[in-house]
Structure formats: structure tokens, C-alpha cells
Design an enzyme around this catalytic site. Structure first.
Site, PDB file in Angstrom:
ATOM      1  N   ASP A 122       0.814  -1.220   0.000  1.00 18.73           N
ATOM      2  CA  ASP A 122       0.000   0.000   0.000  1.00 18.73           C
ATOM      3  C   ASP A 122       0.846   1.268   0.000  1.00 18.73           C
ATOM      4  OD1 ASP A 122      -2.349  -1.500   0.013  1.00 18.73           O
ATOM      5  OD2 ASP A 122      -2.424  -1.581   2.196  1.00 18.73           O
ATOM      6  N   GLN A 123       2.025   1.220  -0.601  1.00 20.55           N
ATOM      7  CA  GLN A 123       2.892   2.391  -0.673  1.00 20.55           C
ATOM      8  C   GLN A 123       3.206   2.800  -2.110  1.00 20.55           C
ATOM      9  OE1 GLN A 123       6.304   2.378   2.052  1.00 20.55           O
ATOM     10  NE2 GLN A 123       5.330   0.767   3.252  1.00 20.55           N
TER      11      GLN A 123
END
Length: 323
Positions: free
Chosen positions: A227-228
Site C-alpha cells: 500500500d505504498q
């Protein structure tokens, strides 16, 4: 990167001299390398090249065969995508059990408003098979009894259906570097928070427990860091004092579907690119999309005061403002 360049992707174990062997083969065939990017993660080597094959001294089929033969010799997987291969882009959707994002993609595709074909749905449960059947889209359940997916089968299916873009429509599994590296900047995920806040599982619960007043959703490119990846679109909504997790889901799921669809359109239209870990839009394109707040919400925000624009300006000697 312009769509008139050929894309070559090399994936496999890291080996000394691998880059030299591939680039030498291209040089011998009159092919100019316009861009080269490489990385190693968890002992997996990935190299993506964009090359100009306009003046190459062999046929496309010959180049593809030669690169595949070299890959076999080196023990790596080599994929070649010529511009002509991408005239009609193919989307593979990965999903689990939640239907809202998949259904919105299907609706846009069925109405001719997507700009690409959805060629396959790959899931780790069979719950969404009836929805895929409704739209006559091939469906493959690659999960075991616990929903653990067979990634070798996923890769085989992505290759079989010639996926240009992979869309994670609430796919509740983490893709390994072996998959992510093969489709660098071609995997889009929707996450139910305003990233970088609340990454990982149970994002709505995290937001509720932290007492946020505004929650939201984020569509982003997938990287090997959970999720980056580079953010493409976001949507926000208010969180009432007495909201439950189900309330947040009810408010957030329609926005998840819209933010994901918007991100897919941006990618397919070539209006978004990734530079140094951030997305950038082509000039004069932002007005065609809703990347964040709606115009109505933006207009409701105050625009004064701003440092230096008021009647009284602070003198020297004050603390420096944060950047």
C-alpha cells in the site's frame, strides 16, 4: 513513456552479465534502447526496457523468438510487447468476494466507456463467478479451500489472456514480487483509506478506532511495498460521530468503485505516468478527471488567510514555517 516503443521485460534470478547479454542482442539487431530500469527484490531480478524497433534488422517474430531463446539459456523469463500488441488493451481483474468494484468495471466496459476489454476475472474464491457469467467474462478460481492463490496459475492466466493491465478490485491478497515485478506500473489497486494513512488490512476499522473526521479511499499503482505505491486518485467522505464500520463501508464502497475506475481510465488513456515514485498528469488533463475532492467540495474550503497576503505581515525573527 510513449506507446510507440516496444517494451521488453526480463524476470528471474539475479545473474552476473545478464544485462550485457540482453543489451548486446538488441544492439546487434539495430535496436535503440530509450529507457532501462532494473531492480532486485527478494533475489528476483527485474529489468524493463523501452526500445525503438523502427530500424531493427529483423522481423518482430524473429526478435521475440531470439529473446525467448536467450531467456531459456539464461534461466529467465523474457516478455516482448510491440506497439501493435497493444492496439486493444486487455484488462485482467483480480478479485476475492466483494462485488462493488468489479461490477462498476463491468458496467463501464459493457457501455463502451472503458476504452479496453476485460478479458478475464481471476479470483481466490468462487463467489463472484455468477457476476462474471452475467457479463460473459471468463472466470478462474485459483484459490484453495482457504483462499490461498496459486500464483503460478495466475501468471499462466495473465500470459494466456495477454494482460496489459491488472486491476485489483478488492483482491484481498498480497501479490509476490514475482508477479509485481513482471507488471511494473501496470497493476492498479483500490485501498479503503486515504493513503498513506491506515495501510494494510481492516483500514475502515483503523480509521474508526483513530477517530478520524474524514475517511476515504485511494487507487494506486502496486509495488512490492504494501500500500505504498504511487497514488493515482483519491476520494473522501465525512465520518459521523456514531458511525459503525458498516456505515463507513456503505459510504466508502461507491467511492472505491469510482476512484478505481477513474484510475483505470487515466492509465488506459496514457494520461498518467510515474516519475520518481509519484504520478504525474499530462498537461491540461487534470480538468478531465476528478483526482480528489469534487469541485463543489473544493469550493467550500476557505482560501484566506494565506501567509503574506493579509494586512499584517509578520516581521523578521519568527520561526520558520514547516514545508
Amino acid at each position: 513513456m510513449t506507446t510507440d516503443l516496444t517494451e521488453i521485460t526480463v524476470i528471474g534470478g539475479d545473474k552476473t552479465g545478464l544485462i550485457a547479454r540482453v543489451t548486446s542482442l538488441l544492439f546487434e539487431r539495430g535496436i535503440n534502447i530509450e529507457d532501462l530500469d532494473q531492480a532486485v527484490r527478494d533475489d528476483i531480478f527485474r529489468m524493463t526496457m523501452h526500445v525503438d524497433t523502427t530500424d531493427m534488422v529483423c522481423k518482430p517474430e524473429t526478435l521475440r523468438d531470439d529473446l525467448h531463446d536467450l531467456g531459456d539459456e539464461l534461466g529467465v523469463d523474457v516478455q516482448v510487447r510491440f506497439p501493435s500488441d497493444r492496439e486493444t488493451q486487455q484488462i485482467a481483474v483480480l478479485a476475492t468476494k466483494e462485488s462493488h468494484c468489479l461490477e462498476r468495471l463491468f458496467q463501464a466496459w459493457a457501455s463502451g466507456d472503458l476504452g479496453a476489454d476485460i478479458s478475464v476475472v481471476i479470483a481466490n474464491h468462487d463467489d463472484l463467478e455468477p457476476l462474471a457469467e452475467k457479463y460473459d467474462i471468463p472466470f478462474h478460481d485459483v484459490g484453495d479451500g482457504k483462499g490461498t492463490p496459486d500464483e503460478d496459475e495466475i501468471l499462466d492466466l495473465l500470459n494466456e489472456y495477454d494482460a496489459d493491465l491488472i486491476v485489483l478490485a478488492r483482491y484481498m491478497r498480497i501479490l509476490s514480487p514475482d508477479v509485481v515485478f513482471r507488471f511494473e506500473d501496470r497493476i492498479i489497486n483500490i485501498h479503503p483509506s486515504l493513503l498513506p494513512a491506515f495501510p494494510g488490512a481492516k483500514a475502515y476499522r483503523q480509521a474508526l478506532e483513530e477517530g478520524v473526521r474524514i475517511a476515504g479511499v485511494t487507487a494506486h499503482y502496486v509495488t512490492t511495498d504494501l500500500d505504498q505505491g504511487p497514488i493515482i486518485t483519491q476520494r473522501a467522505f465525512d465520518v459521523p460521530d456514531d458511525a459503525s464500520i458498516d456505515d463507513l463501508k456503505e459510504r466508502g464502497q461507491p467511492l472505491e468503485a469510482e476512484a478505481l475506475l477513474e484510475a483505470v481510465r487515466l492509465h488506459l488513456n496514457g494520461d498518467v505516468s510515474v516519475h520518481r515514485g509519484r504520478t504525474r498528469l499530462r498537461e491540461a488533463r487534470e480538468e478531465n478527471y476528478q483526482l480528489g475532492l469534487s469541485p463543489e467540495a473544493s469550493s467550500a474550503n476557505p482560501d484566506r488567510p494565506v501567509d503574506g497576503l493579509g494586512d499584517i505581515v509578520a516581521g523578521d525573527g519568527g520561526e520558520e514555517a514547516d514545508d
